[in-house]
Design a protein around this motif. Structure first.
Motif, PDB file in Angstrom:
ATOM      1  N   THR A 199       0.823  -1.204   0.000  1.00 48.81           N
ATOM      2  CA  THR A 199       0.000   0.000   0.000  1.00 48.81           C
ATOM      3  C   THR A 199       0.861   1.259   0.000  1.00 48.81           C
ATOM      4  N   LEU A 200       1.910   1.276   0.825  1.00 46.39           N
ATOM      5  CA  LEU A 200       2.780   2.449   0.904  1.00 46.39           C
ATOM      6  C   LEU A 200       3.419   2.750  -0.448  1.00 46.39           C
ATOM      7  N   VAL A 201       4.003   1.735  -1.055  1.00 45.77           N
ATOM      8  CA  VAL A 201       4.646   1.937  -2.363  1.00 45.77           C
ATOM      9  C   VAL A 201       3.623   2.398  -3.394  1.00 45.77           C
ATOM     10  N   GLY A 202       2.470   1.747  -3.418  1.00 46.56           N
ATOM     11  CA  GLY A 202       1.455   2.096  -4.396  1.00 46.56           C
ATOM     12  C   GLY A 202       0.946   3.511  -4.235  1.00 46.56           C
ATOM     13  N   VAL A 203       0.652   3.915  -3.001  1.00 48.12           N
ATOM     14  CA  VAL A 203       0.107   5.256  -2.755  1.00 48.12           C
ATOM     15  C   VAL A 203       1.130   6.337  -3.077  1.00 48.12           C
ATOM     16  N   VAL A 204       2.393   6.128  -2.677  1.00 54.98           N
ATOM     17  CA  VAL A 204       3.436   7.123  -2.952  1.00 54.98           C
ATOM     18  C   VAL A 204       3.594   7.329  -4.458  1.00 54.98           C
ATOM     19  N   LEU A 205       3.655   6.249  -5.208  1.00 50.28           N
ATOM     20  CA  LEU A 205       3.808   6.375  -6.656  1.00 50.28           C
ATOM     21  C   LEU A 205       2.544   6.939  -7.308  1.00 50.28           C
ATOM     22  N   LEU A 206       1.400   6.582  -6.765  1.00 47.93           N
ATOM     23  CA  LEU A 206       0.136   7.059  -7.332  1.00 47.93           C
ATOM     24  C   LEU A 206      -0.020   8.567  -7.170  1.00 47.93           C
ATOM     25  N   GLN A 207       0.573   9.142  -6.133  1.00 50.93           N
ATOM     26  CA  GLN A 207       0.416  10.568  -5.848  1.00 50.93           C
ATOM     27  C   GLN A 207       1.560  11.425  -6.394  1.00 50.93           C
ATOM     28  N   THR A 208       2.498  10.814  -7.124  1.00 51.42           N
ATOM     29  CA  THR A 208       3.625  11.585  -7.627  1.00 51.42           C
ATOM     30  C   THR A 208       3.164  12.651  -8.622  1.00 51.42           C
ATOM     31  N   LYS A 209       3.838  13.810  -8.585  1.00 50.45           N
ATOM     32  CA  LYS A 209       3.509  14.907  -9.497  1.00 50.45           C
ATOM     33  C   LYS A 209       4.587  15.123 -10.549  1.00 50.45           C
ATOM     34  N   THR A 210       5.719  14.454 -10.346  1.00 46.94           N
ATOM     35  CA  THR A 210       6.801  14.517 -11.324  1.00 46.94           C
ATOM     36  C   THR A 210       7.266  13.097 -11.609  1.00 46.94           C
ATOM     37  N   ALA A 211       7.950  12.914 -12.712  1.00 47.12           N
ATOM     38  CA  ALA A 211       8.460  11.595 -13.069  1.00 47.12           C
ATOM     39  C   ALA A 211       9.679  11.280 -12.207  1.00 47.12           C
ATOM     40  N   PRO A 212       9.582  10.332 -11.258  1.00 44.70           N
ATOM     41  CA  PRO A 212      10.689  10.077 -10.333  1.00 44.70           C
ATOM     42  C   PRO A 212      11.839   9.284 -10.954  1.00 44.70           C
ATOM     43  N   PRO A 234       5.162   9.972 -18.979  1.00 41.94           N
ATOM     44  CA  PRO A 234       5.994   9.526 -17.852  1.00 41.94           C
ATOM     45  C   PRO A 234       5.305   9.584 -16.498  1.00 41.94           C
ATOM     46  N   VAL A 235       4.641  10.688 -16.168  1.00 39.87           N
ATOM     47  CA  VAL A 235       4.010  10.822 -14.851  1.00 39.87           C
ATOM     48  C   VAL A 235       2.821   9.884 -14.724  1.00 39.87           C
ATOM     49  N   ASP A 236       1.950   9.881 -15.712  1.00 41.67           N
ATOM     50  CA  ASP A 236       0.787   8.988 -15.667  1.00 41.67           C
ATOM     51  C   ASP A 236       1.222   7.517 -15.678  1.00 41.67           C
ATOM     52  N   ASP A 237       2.324   7.230 -16.354  1.00 41.17           N
ATOM     53  CA  ASP A 237       2.835   5.858 -16.397  1.00 41.17           C
ATOM     54  C   ASP A 237       3.213   5.393 -14.989  1.00 41.17           C
ATOM     55  N   VAL A 238       3.916   6.257 -14.248  1.00 40.19           N
ATOM     56  CA  VAL A 238       4.297   5.915 -12.876  1.00 40.19           C
ATOM     57  C   VAL A 238       3.056   5.797 -11.991  1.00 40.19           C
ATOM     58  N   ARG A 239       2.113   6.673 -12.189  1.00 43.32           N
ATOM     59  CA  ARG A 239       0.877   6.602 -11.399  1.00 43.32           C
ATOM     60  C   ARG A 239       0.121   5.299 -11.683  1.00 43.32           C
ATOM     61  N   ASN A 240       0.100   4.905 -12.936  1.00 44.01           N
ATOM     62  CA  ASN A 240      -0.539   3.628 -13.274  1.00 44.01           C
ATOM     63  C   ASN A 240       0.170   2.465 -12.587  1.00 44.01           C
ATOM     64  N   GLY A 241       1.508   2.530 -12.558  1.00 46.50           N
ATOM     65  CA  GLY A 241       2.260   1.499 -11.861  1.00 46.50           C
ATOM     66  C   GLY A 241       1.966   1.482 -10.379  1.00 46.50           C
ATOM     67  N   GLY A 242       1.826   2.675  -9.779  1.00 44.18           N
ATOM     68  CA  GLY A 242       1.479   2.744  -8.357  1.00 44.18           C
ATOM     69  C   GLY A 242       0.105   2.163  -8.080  1.00 44.18           C
ATOM     70  N   ALA A 243      -0.853   2.480  -8.941  1.00 38.71           N
ATOM     71  CA  ALA A 243      -2.200   1.923  -8.768  1.00 38.71           C
ATOM     72  C   ALA A 243      -2.176   0.408  -8.893  1.00 38.71           C
ATOM     73  N   LEU A 244      -1.357  -0.075  -9.815  1.00 35.18           N
ATOM     74  CA  LEU A 244      -1.252  -1.524 -10.001  1.00 35.18           C
ATOM     75  C   LEU A 244      -0.659  -2.188  -8.764  1.00 35.18           C
ATOM     76  N   MET A 245       0.387  -1.569  -8.192  1.00 36.12           N
ATOM     77  CA  MET A 245       0.979  -2.126  -6.978  1.00 36.12           C
ATOM     78  C   MET A 245      -0.007  -2.089  -5.820  1.00 36.12           C
ATOM     79  N   TRP A 246      -0.723  -0.997  -5.674  1.00 33.42           N
ATOM     80  CA  TRP A 246      -1.662  -0.850  -4.561  1.00 33.42           C
ATOM     81  C   TRP A 246      -2.835  -1.818  -4.715  1.00 33.42           C
TER      82      TRP A 246
END
Length: 341
Positions: free
Chosen positions: A215-228, A243-255
């Protein structure tokens, strides 16, 4: 292995998700050897005891785990993930750290080894199980801590960019995922021989703790505003989500995906609990069986150099002689025990 740049990738479709592969001979060879060793052990066990073959479900589970590794390392999650599509890389991560280890653990390879092997090979497995290192790695809190540390350390640091630049680091990442996942799920979801046998309530607590890491990893990546991850951003395909939406999608997938798999595991664990069996008692029974087999492998009460099959009538007589010596009694053979009183 050469990474394909994201701009060189064709748009991902369901057909390409299934049909895209990149052959890796080293990985293929290792997995083939592991599969052959497992199957050889099941055949050896069947030939020794045809009436008690190794459960087919465990064999299917183990081979399915190897198949998941193949898909994660050579299929579309690897090709598109290494090509710059982060959410597909996250698919591979979930396959490596959750799905494959769970299936491999359900194959009970340790139990199979103890039942199929004899002589020095079996004693080597027992020595390994009783070693301090294995004892440390299987201490109840260590597997869940290792799983959480690997998950957070590879997603919320600069590790991801380093991994994309170096194939050797990528291999280390995959080994870390498989190893930490296997140690953890083997402890909480199987009844394999182990020094520490935790109760089912504790197992559920450990699964819940590990879910917090997902959950922690997913939420942090889901809320990113820049490409980390600069490497993924530079390789991002033009037809992708950005890039940003791609990381957010990955965070949602992890969560959502990670927690969803954990919930399924919890339900499986509850069914195991309701079906019966106390892990501590089962572990003690396996400990006694290991002691018995160990004594027999040292030719208990025999005058020749043959190794005794622990499941044979000869083994029963040898075991009875050993117990008789321990109690200071005259040994009684199996034939004498059946004489009329």
């Amino acid at each position: 292995m050469m990474h394909m740049h994201g701009h060189d990738l064709v748009p991902l479709t369901w057909a390409r998700a299934v049909g895209t592969w990149e052959f890796r001979p080293g990985t293929t060879a290792v997995l083939a050897i592991v599969a052959a060793a497992y199957l050889a052990a099941t055949v050896r066990l069947y030939r020794r005891h045809p009436s008690r073959p190794w459960p087919i479900g465990r064999t299917i589970s183990f081979l399915a785990g190897l198949a998941v590794i193949v898909a994660a390392s050579m299929g579309s999650p690897a090709v598109y993930g290494h090509g710059g599509l982060f959410w597909m890389h996250m698919v591979a991560h979930l396959m490596f750290i959750m799905v494959a280890p769970w299936l491999l653990a359900m194959g009970h390879p340790i139990t199979l080894s103890l039942r199929a092997l004899r002589g020095p090979a079996r004693r080597l497995v027992l020595v390994g199980l009783r070693s301090r290192l294995v004892g440390l790695l299987t201490f109840p809190i260590v597997p869940v801590a290792g799983y959480t540390f690997v998950l957070i350390g590879t997603h919320l640091t600069g590790f991801m960019d380093t991994m994309m630049r170096h194939d050797s680091v990528m291999l280390v990442e995959q080994i870390l995922y498989l190893g930490s996942g296997y140690l953890f799920f083997n402890q909480v979801l199987t009844r394999e021989p182990a020094r520490y046998q935790v109760t089912y309530p504790i197992r559920l607590v450990l699964l819940f703790i590990s879910m917090l890491g997902d959950t922690l990893v997913g939420v942090v990546l889901l809320q990113t505003k820049t490409a980390p991850f600069t490497t993924f951003a530079a390789m991002s395909p033009s037809w992708g989500p950005g890039p940003v939406d791609d990381v957010r999608n990955g965070g949602a997938l992890m969560w959502i995906g990670g927690d969803g798999i954990m919930l399924v595991m919890m339900m499986v664990l509850v069914m195991m609990w309701l079906r019966g069996g106390v892990p501590e008692q089962e572990g003690f029974g396996r400990f006694l069986e290991n002691v018995r087999s160990g004594e027999l492998s040292r030719r208990t009460g025999t005058s020749d150099d043959r190794e005794i099959d622990p499941d044979s009538d000869e083994a029963l007589e040898a075991y009875n002689r050993m117990l008789a010596r321990l109690h200071g009694q005259k040994p009684e053979s199996a034939s004498d025990s059946h004489q009329p009183r």
